[in-house]
Enzyme design. Structure first.
Site, PDB file in Angstrom:
ATOM      1  N   TRP A   1      32.361  -0.863  46.870  1.00 28.13           N
ATOM      2  CA  TRP A   1      31.447  -1.470  47.832  1.00 28.13           C
ATOM      3  C   TRP A   1      30.337  -2.218  47.091  1.00 28.13           C
ATOM      4  O   TRP A   1      29.873  -1.746  46.046  1.00 28.13           O
ATOM      5  CB  TRP A   1      30.829  -0.395  48.722  1.00 28.13           C
TER       6      TRP A   1
ATOM      7  N   HIS B   1      39.458   8.447  49.141  1.00 24.09           N
ATOM      8  CA  HIS B   1      38.410   9.450  49.299  1.00 24.09           C
ATOM      9  C   HIS B   1      38.302   9.915  50.746  1.00 24.09           C
ATOM     10  O   HIS B   1      38.843   9.297  51.659  1.00 24.09           O
ATOM     11  CB  HIS B   1      37.062   8.867  48.871  1.00 24.09           C
TER      12      HIS B   1
ATOM     13  N   ASP C   1      35.452  11.130  53.790  1.00 20.12           N
ATOM     14  CA  ASP C   1      34.053  11.086  54.205  1.00 20.12           C
ATOM     15  C   ASP C   1      33.680  12.411  54.836  1.00 20.12           C
ATOM     16  O   ASP C   1      34.442  12.967  55.636  1.00 20.12           O
ATOM     17  CB  ASP C   1      33.826   9.985  55.251  1.00 20.12           C
TER      18      ASP C   1
ATOM     19  N   HIS D   1      27.693  11.718  55.398  1.00 23.25           N
ATOM     20  CA  HIS D   1      27.714  10.329  54.959  1.00 23.25           C
ATOM     21  C   HIS D   1      26.944   9.428  55.929  1.00 23.25           C
ATOM     22  O   HIS D   1      26.291   8.472  55.503  1.00 23.25           O
ATOM     23  CB  HIS D   1      29.167   9.867  54.831  1.00 23.25           C
TER      24      HIS D   1
END
Length: 208
Positions: free
Chosen positions: A17, A51, A53, A57
């Protein structure tokens, strides 16, 4: 057929990101220096590569990774082909048998090159969360970096999914996986206080 690795390899070429911590690995000691072993360290965002979350988060009162039920990330899974959809709602699952399945992986093939971060992705419509709840789905996984649009600041799908008891797996690599039933293992690390965790996600066809 054995287990199929659907994790994106972590290396210094994997995209992240914007403004997030990139992945890096370096040796902090060599076998020559230590006399016996090589030792390394990694730095990365917990949202790099494949991954999960945790609710923390996007919710300060949400559960952290170490508080999540690990049984959610192991078990019978349906891979559903949603290629061609710009936004994925309940209509994408018409005719798909989700009986006795608690996990869904959504194949879009919209992120084929891990080195090039996408500007746009297929995303989940928030209302699909209620559909998953009705079908007793506990985990949804996608092959793109987020279940929400890339420019979303409200993360409506994230909130809707967890409010419906649906956990989130992101950035899997499903390019070599056909639609069908599989067993999934995608265990997060036992990270205290963390908002997400990298996983080694693998599938095995139940028809083997």
């Amino acid at each position: 057929m054995g287990w199929i690795d659907i994790s994106r390899p972590l290396n210094d070429r994997i995209s992240t990101w914007p403004e997030d911590t990139p992945y890096s690995y370096r040796r902090t000691a060599t076998k020559k220096e230590s006399g016996s072993v090589n030792i390394g360290e990694i730095t990365m965002s917990v949202h790099t590569g494949t991954h999960i979350d945790a609710p923390f988060h996007f919710d300060n009162e949400g559960k952290r990774v170490n508080e999540l039920d690990i049984n959610v990330y192991i078990g019978r899974t349906k891979v559903v082909d949603c290629r061609g959809f710009e936004a994925i709602g309940a209509a994408a699952f018409e005719g798909i048998d989700l009986e006795n399945v608690e996990r869904v992986l959504i194949k879009t093939d919209a992120f084929p090159d891990s080195r090039i971060f996408p500007e746009e992705i297929p995303y989940l419509k928030p209302e699909v969360a209620e559909f998953f709840k009705e079908k007793n789905i506990r985990l949804v996984g996608v092959d793109v970096p987020s279940v929400d649009p890339m420019d979303s600041e409200t993360l409506d799908a994230h909130h809707a999914l967890f409010s419906s008891g649906v956990h989130i797996l992101e950035n899997a690599d499903l390019r070599e996986v056909e639609s069908g039933l599989y067993d999934l293992s995608a265990l997060p690390l036992a990270l205290e206080e963390a908002d997400g965790s990298p996983v080694r996600a693998v599938l095995k066809s139940v028809y083997d």
